[in-house]
Motif scaffolding. Structure first.
Motif, PDB file in Angstrom:
ATOM      1  N   CYS A  36      42.164  29.325   1.437  1.00  0.00           N
ATOM      2  CA  CYS A  36      41.515  30.636   1.501  1.00  0.00           C
ATOM      3  C   CYS A  36      41.830  31.423   0.227  1.00  0.00           C
ATOM      4  CB  CYS A  36      42.036  31.385   2.727  1.00  0.00           C
ATOM      5  SG  CYS A  36      41.474  33.080   2.839  1.00  0.00           S
ATOM      6  N   ALA A  38      41.764  34.617  -0.013  1.00  0.00           N
ATOM      7  CA  ALA A  38      42.419  35.887   0.330  1.00  0.00           C
ATOM      8  C   ALA A  38      43.900  35.651   0.635  1.00  0.00           C
ATOM      9  CB  ALA A  38      41.718  36.537   1.518  1.00  0.00           C
ATOM     10  N   CYS A  39      44.197  34.939   1.732  1.00  0.00           N
ATOM     11  CA  CYS A  39      45.602  34.769   2.121  1.00  0.00           C
ATOM     12  C   CYS A  39      46.259  33.587   1.410  1.00  0.00           C
ATOM     13  CB  CYS A  39      45.715  34.611   3.630  1.00  0.00           C
ATOM     14  SG  CYS A  39      44.908  33.131   4.280  1.00  0.00           S
ATOM     15  N   HIS A  59      40.456  29.747   9.973  1.00  0.00           N
ATOM     16  CA  HIS A  59      41.908  29.895   9.805  1.00  0.00           C
ATOM     17  C   HIS A  59      42.624  29.369  11.040  1.00  0.00           C
ATOM     18  CE1 HIS A  59      40.720  32.556   6.593  1.00  0.00           C
ATOM     19  NE2 HIS A  59      41.978  32.699   6.226  1.00  0.00           N
ATOM     20  N   CYS A  72      44.702  37.666   7.988  1.00  0.00           N
ATOM     21  CA  CYS A  72      43.848  37.521   6.804  1.00  0.00           C
ATOM     22  C   CYS A  72      42.515  38.217   7.072  1.00  0.00           C
ATOM     23  CB  CYS A  72      43.628  36.054   6.488  1.00  0.00           C
ATOM     24  SG  CYS A  72      42.543  35.832   5.065  1.00  0.00           S
ATOM     25  N   GLU A  74      39.782  37.377   5.979  1.00  0.00           N
ATOM     26  CA  GLU A  74      38.712  36.386   6.108  1.00  0.00           C
ATOM     27  C   GLU A  74      38.799  35.611   7.425  1.00  0.00           C
ATOM     28  OE1 GLU A  74      36.189  35.771   4.212  1.00  0.00           O
ATOM     29  OE2 GLU A  74      36.650  36.588   2.235  1.00  0.00           O
TER      30      GLU A  74
HETATM   31 ZN   LIG Z   1      42.774  33.711   4.629  1.00  0.00          ZN
END
Ligand SMILES: [Zn+2]
Length: 241
Positions: A36, A38-39, A59, A72, A74
């Motif tokens: 990912c 983002a995280c 996720h 997260c 996302e």
């Molecule tokens: Zn993420």
């Protein structure tokens, strides 16, 4: 989510089907994973062989000990969280994220960011430990790599990442963006029509005079009073990097 990094949070952006095609069906045995943006955690592909579901990434589920603000943005859990769901981008700029974080920690910027957050929270309600917490959350969500984020917008975003304690009157408050929740964060500030609002954490009601415009002139005005910060405090701010 539809894109993830190939075998690295900085890897090439591929769809779930594109990932499987490149990595092979035995990618787990080969220790090749999608990440990912983002995280920066490993995610997994879904719907790549189903005619009824479009391919995407998912996720792993969070356990109960995880603070929802650490979900997260996302992940489905993050998207369903009322405080996180508006905090998304529709594009990543990973290289710029590293530059932007460096820029944020330049002395003038970090001093302004701290003063801005302190002004909006009120004296006594924004200790350094809170600043550190929201910067760590920004790191874990990779806010820096959102498309088209200028450095002065970062402090507005930091304020969205936790609850605060009003120390004199003893209540919790937080900040929310006054914008359509489906609008991505980039370009939010271009139109000068959105605000950040202070609300009571328990009731969600607006705190009086807690609304501030999201624009650079407002930011520069609210962050200008940095001269009183001592050298030792400024050093502590810089050490948060
Ligand atoms: Zn993420």
């Amino acid at each position: 989510m539809f894109y993830a990094g190939y075998n690295s949070p900085y890897g090439e952006a591929l769809t779930a089907s594109g990932f499987e095609k490149r990595a092979g069906i035995d990618h787990k045995e080969k220790k090749i994973f999608p990440y990912c943006f983002a995280c920066q955690q490993i995610v997994f592909t879904r719907g790549t062989i189903s005619p009824n579901m479009s391919d995407h990434y998912a996720h792993y589920t969070y356990d109960d000990s995880v603070d929802p603000m650490d979900y997260c943005i996302e992940s489905n859990a993050g998207k369903n969280n009322k405080y996180l769901k508006g905090l998304f981008t529709d594009g990543w700029n990973l290289e710029n994220g590293i530059l932007l974080r460096n820029e944020f920690f330049k002395e003038d910027n970090i001093k302004r960011a701290y003063i801005f957050c302190l002004k909006l929270c009120g004296t006594g309600n924004f200790p350094l430990s809170t600043f550190e917490r929201v910067i760590k959350r920004a790191d874990a969500k990779n806010i820096w790599s959102y498309k088209n984020i200028p450095v002065w917008v970062i402090p507005y975003i930091l304020l969205l990442l936790t609850d605060f304690h009003e120390s004199k009157k003893d209540y919790q408050f937080r900040f929310i963006l006054n914008k359509p929740s489906k609008l991505p964060l980039q370009n939010l500030w271009i139109k000068n029509e959105y605000t950040i609002n202070k609300i009571f954490s328990d009731s969600g009601a607006d705190v009086r005079y807690g609304s501030k415009s999201i624009d650079i002139d407002t930011y520069l005005d609210l962050s200008k009073d940095t001269a009183w910060l001592s050298d030792s405090f400024v050093n502590r701010l810089l050490e948060l990097e």
